[in-house]
Design an enzyme around this catalytic site. Structure first.
Site, PDB file in Angstrom:
ATOM      1  N   ASP A  13      -9.433  34.859  76.959  1.00 18.12           N
ATOM      2  CA  ASP A  13      -8.516  36.003  76.914  1.00 18.12           C
ATOM      3  C   ASP A  13      -7.370  35.835  77.914  1.00 18.12           C
ATOM      4  OD1 ASP A  13      -7.579  38.425  76.004  1.00 18.12           O
ATOM      5  OD2 ASP A  13      -8.855  39.620  77.315  1.00 18.12           O
ATOM      6  N   HIS A  30      -0.536  31.330  73.234  1.00 23.09           N
ATOM      7  CA  HIS A  30      -1.600  30.799  72.352  1.00 23.09           C
ATOM      8  C   HIS A  30      -1.540  29.271  72.300  1.00 23.09           C
ATOM      9  CE1 HIS A  30      -2.650  34.808  71.416  1.00 23.09           C
ATOM     10  NE2 HIS A  30      -1.667  35.065  70.566  1.00 23.09           N
ATOM     11  N   LEU A 124     -22.007  17.041  71.696  1.00 26.64           N
ATOM     12  CA  LEU A 124     -21.686  18.449  71.949  1.00 26.64           C
ATOM     13  C   LEU A 124     -21.626  19.263  70.647  1.00 26.64           C
ATOM     14  CD1 LEU A 124     -20.533  20.652  73.979  1.00 26.64           C
ATOM     15  CD2 LEU A 124     -18.269  19.849  73.262  1.00 26.64           C
TER      16      LEU A 124
HETATM   17  C1  IPE Z   1     -11.311  39.211  72.744  1.00 22.61           C
HETATM   18  O1  IPE Z   1     -10.046  39.382  73.262  1.00 22.61           O
HETATM   19  C2  IPE Z   1     -11.261  38.372  71.504  1.00 22.61           C
HETATM   20  C3  IPE Z   1     -10.901  36.974  71.696  1.00 22.61           C
HETATM   21  C4  IPE Z   1     -10.753  36.365  72.846  1.00 22.61           C
HETATM   22  C5  IPE Z   1     -10.729  36.224  70.490  1.00 22.61           C
HETATM   23  P1  IPE Z   1      -9.176  40.682  72.932  1.00 22.61           P
HETATM   24  O2  IPE Z   1      -7.902  40.522  73.650  1.00 22.61           O
HETATM   25  O3  IPE Z   1      -9.097  40.882  71.465  1.00 22.61           O
HETATM   26  O4  IPE Z   1     -10.063  41.841  73.550  1.00 22.61           O
HETATM   27  P2  IPE Z   1      -9.676  43.300  74.039  1.00 22.61           P
HETATM   28  O5  IPE Z   1      -8.877  43.946  72.937  1.00 22.61           O
HETATM   29  O6  IPE Z   1      -8.848  43.165  75.280  1.00 22.61           O
HETATM   30  O7  IPE Z   1     -10.975  43.984  74.322  1.00 22.61           O
HETATM   31  C1  IPE Z   2      -6.660  35.776  73.684  1.00 17.88           C
HETATM   32  O1  IPE Z   2      -5.485  36.142  74.327  1.00 17.88           O
HETATM   33  C2  IPE Z   2      -6.435  35.180  72.320  1.00 17.88           C
HETATM   34  C3  IPE Z   2      -6.864  36.034  71.206  1.00 17.88           C
HETATM   35  C4  IPE Z   2      -7.450  37.189  71.315  1.00 17.88           C
HETATM   36  C5  IPE Z   2      -6.578  35.550  69.871  1.00 17.88           C
HETATM   37  P1  IPE Z   2      -4.759  37.499  73.986  1.00 17.88           P
HETATM   38  O2  IPE Z   2      -3.797  37.255  72.866  1.00 17.88           O
HETATM   39  O3  IPE Z   2      -5.724  38.598  73.764  1.00 17.88           O
HETATM   40  O4  IPE Z   2      -3.939  37.733  75.335  1.00 17.88           O
HETATM   41  P2  IPE Z   2      -3.750  39.122  76.070  1.00 17.88           P
HETATM   42  O5  IPE Z   2      -5.095  39.710  76.298  1.00 17.88           O
HETATM   43  O6  IPE Z   2      -2.887  39.984  75.202  1.00 17.88           O
HETATM   44  O7  IPE Z   2      -3.067  38.747  77.356  1.00 17.88           O
HETATM   45 MG    MG Z   3      -6.625  39.943  74.981  1.00 16.26          MG
END
Ligand code: IPE
Ligand code: IPE
Ligand code: MG
Length: 232
Positions: A13, A30, A124
């Site tokens: 995240d 990303h 792995l």
């Molecule tokens: C969790 O991250 C899902 C992934 C890392 C794929 P999110 O960014 O979607 O989670 P929330 O919304 O902050 O809980």
């Molecule tokens: C995690 O990073 C990737 C996915 C959930 C696909 P985020 O896109 O949630 O990044 P933040 O949380 O908005 O910074």
């Molecule tokens: Mg996120």
């Protein structure tokens, strides 16, 4: 000697916030996030981690802007195709965990080909959770159990066998980056006794050294599983 967890699971995240901090579009985060993932996969392989599971796209992530969703799907497709041969040469087994019915046909074809190609590999076990949620997994398991054995009482063991993670041991260590202390619908059943490591680092900055730090932290946990402490 450090004990290396058999199964490490990661909620990757903070890509969007990493990008925002640098005045870049979210999708740049990303791209950097996948680069970070590549290094972590390589490092887990080198450390002898047996199972690595990453949360790449959750069911609730479909609620993001269409542009971001389609960028993510294209990015996953592109990098999967690019990295497949190298992963295969490292003897890694690739698996996708999630609902396959809503993934676009081009990505689904690559997913199936990657799983097929690496099925016999013994290194792995690298699982990518895509259109996944812990609640979805439990519900699909329950529905299949009811359809196949309507008369048999469900046990923890039976339910585990119908989860999409069947054959994969529960993670000993779960890592979540970006400073959020929540599970966000990841592996709700499987992490009943996992050690949960939360770090403020955004996913694109999560390096092999950070992974070593998490493993170090894990080594200082006492896993009790409901028993009394052996350390007092
Ligand atoms: C969790 O991250 C899902 C992934 C890392 C794929 P999110 O960014 O979607 O989670 P929330 O919304 O902050 O809980
Ligand atoms: C995690 O990073 C990737 C996915 C959930 C696909 P985020 O896109 O949630 O990044 P933040 O949380 O908005 O910074
Ligand atoms: Mg996120």
């Amino acid at each position: 000697m450090k004990q290396i967890p058999q199964h490490i699971a990661i909620i990757m995240d903070g890509n969007g916030r990493w990008a925002k901090k640098r005045f870049l579009p979210r999708v740049a985060g990303h791209v950097k996030g996948v680069n970070a993932l590549k290094k972590i996969v390589t490092h887990c392989n080198d450390l002898g981690v047996k199972y690595l599971t990453v949360f790449a796209f959750g069911r609730e992530n479909w609620n993001r802007p269409q542009d971001e969703v389609s960028f993510l799907m294209r990015l996953i497709l592109k990098r999967l195709n690019k990295e497949l041969d190298e992963l295969h040469s490292k003897n890694a087994q690739i698996k996708f965990i999630g609902d396959r019915s809503r993934i676009n046909s081009e990505l689904l074809a690559s997913v199936l080909a990657a799983e097929d190609k690496t099925r016999q590999n013994t290194g792995l076990n690298f699982s990518i959770c895509l259109d996944y949620s812990g609640q979805y997994d439990i519900v699909q398991a329950v529905n299949r159990i009811i359809a196949e054995n309507p008369e048999t009482p469900v046990t923890e063991e039976i339910l585990s066998q119908y989860l999409l993670t069947d054959g994969i041991p529960n993670p000993e260590l779960v890592i979540r980056t970006s400073g959020e202390s929540r599970i966000s619908n990841f592996m709700l059943w499987q992490l009943a006794y996992s050690e949960l490591y939360f770090t403020n680092i955004y996913w694109p900055d999560f390096s092999p050294a950070e992974l070593e730090g998490a493993i170090e932290w894990y080594n200082n946990r006492e896993r009790r599983f409901g028993k009394i402490s052996e350390q007092i």
